[in-house]
Motif scaffolding. Sequence first.
Motif: not given
Lengths: 355, 352
Positions: A306-310
């Motif tokens: 989720s952090a990477c995609l955010g």
Amino acid sequence: MTIAHTPAVDFGRAVRIVRIAGGRVAERIDLRTAAVCLIVLAFTAVVAVWTLMTGDFPVTPGEVLQALFGEASRRVEMVVVEWRLPRVLLAVVLGAALGMSGAIFQSVTRNPLGSPDVIGFEAGAYTGALCVIILWHGGYYEVATGALAGGILTAVVVYFLAYRQGVQGFRLIVVGIGVGAMLTALNTYLMLKAQLQVAMTAAIWGAGTLNGVGFDKLVPASIAIAGLMLVAVFLARPMRQLEMGDDAAGALGIRPERARLALIFLGIGFTATATAAAGPISFVALAAPQIARRLARSPGVALVPSACLGALLLAVADLAGQRTFAPTQLPVGVVTVSIGGLYFAWLLIREARRK
Amino acid sequence: MAAVADMATDRPAEGERGGLAHSNATRGFWLLVAIGAFVAVVLLSIGVGSRNIPLATVFDGLFHYADTDEHAIIQGLRLPRTVLGILCGIALGLSGALIQALTRNPLADPGILGVNAGATFFMVLGIGLFGFTTLSSLIWFAFAGAVVTTLVVYAIGSSGRGAATPVRLTLAGVAIGAILGGIGTGLTMIDPQTFNAMRHWVGSLASPNYPDIVTILPFWTVGVVLAIAAARPLNAVALGEDLAAALGASLVRTRVIVVVAVTLLAGSTAAIAGPIGFVGLMVPHVARWIVGPDQRWIIAFTIVLAPILLLVSDIVGRIAMRPGELQVGIVTAFVGAPVLILLARRRKASGL
């Protein structure tokens, strides 16, 4: 001729176990998730370099790399490193923070529509910022402080209004919506009372914007988010266990109510930092965990993907916001909403076709 | 799926499920009480304002018109405003009750099908691109926006095989609402004039006139008739899709009727009075709390209770900041949200 061989037994997902310090620290790493994260990060790097290249003063990719390693001309270095770099880095850092906070709230409320909005944080932060902008005409740091105070106060009020022998996901959502609606009405009223120019400044802040960001704003936000990520490392496992239900989680040795409170605080911390730095940027927290889940084909929302995609989402949105109506710069929050909504609609149509 | 699980695991006790009133006689009694309150609120709405008018003069102004200042205020301002409030209140309440029954989601409100987002977006286009400024010409933009958006949402929600399920309708509404909201905000931010116009487009009953009311009246009437007709099939749908089909209710027809009714009702309200939140979300909850799950009773109570909430909010808006006024769209959340929070804090939220 060989016949394509499909194994009769499903061995589950490919997993590697990494052991550090003689096995005292061990972590299972899912190969598909890891690959997705790496690819997303690579895309983010490409978008970042692209953002560094474009603008009123175009720069070649080679010059960007030279500037980053301190070997470019003084002029190029000033444009790339001093003007554009802090903005790109802040987009990546804040995107990651928003993605993680979305994952936390969706996990805690067990609802794919869960986000920090649920607990009324963003409406409260907007109220705080509006008060500072309209009533005191405050500057950047005053507005950030006002937003933090408003957001945290609202979240605390919602938590206690929803508390009756523990906080249940559904009641939290309803109370959050009620409090959020009252604050939104208050915000509308404040906007009506303000002068046009002040109201527009407030509206741009309210949409979330990275305009005019320098290292002075990047550094404190990055330090805060790095600290919160350190906390997240220790809360990732309780979050997984909570997803199995309070009883199962309790049987596995964690205290559900306390773990949930810690997770909610962590999620608010991420959102609060992002909101203070750049205003309430919506939809990244909502969309990033869901996109990551579908790309990694994982059973639930997870923090790292989720952090990477955010990070990727916010970097792309900021690039689009800068260039679409150039020289007018759109607030990045306006772009995230549109891109996120388009993705959502596309996803719905695609899922329907497949069935 | 979720609904089925709910039914299996926490079936509420008989009394709990039935709401506060257990028999049709008690329900009828409470309905009469509500109608009494409604009449009182209507009289208050005509009498209270920046100039208060005594009750006797209100009756005279309504039934024995003489050309005095107060009678002119009553006939020219307060009466059309109250009529508009009643129409909008009924429309908002009914569309909320229908959409909650259809999606079986207690958090659904008429905005979820993208009605308000679409109306707002077309208003932005009308002001920003075509330069319209008067509200009367913008009614059609807002109404067209509401209808077109709902059609798109329904098309996406029902794409692929099979009919539109409530969950996919909801998600499609969220997605389309987000896209339109984002683009609309972006357009207002590059043009201060549009921004200023949209900033002032808050739900309000303050500038009523009979021609506008007559314009929306046909759509409103069709919407109300469809809503009342949908009550019985919605009772069947509440039992679950399979059981509803077995009982002879047509799922597709019910959904189409409900979507059309919600679009007409919410669209005409958004067009004439602007975006008014919370009435549609809240009133059906209160109605369900009183009468239990029967849609026919819920709809009857909603028709009476929703205008009460809207008119009370409007009256509060008139007297809160005298001689100025607060728009009713701002007040409804302050009147409604505390009640919603109290309801949520009850042991069991009224199930669907």
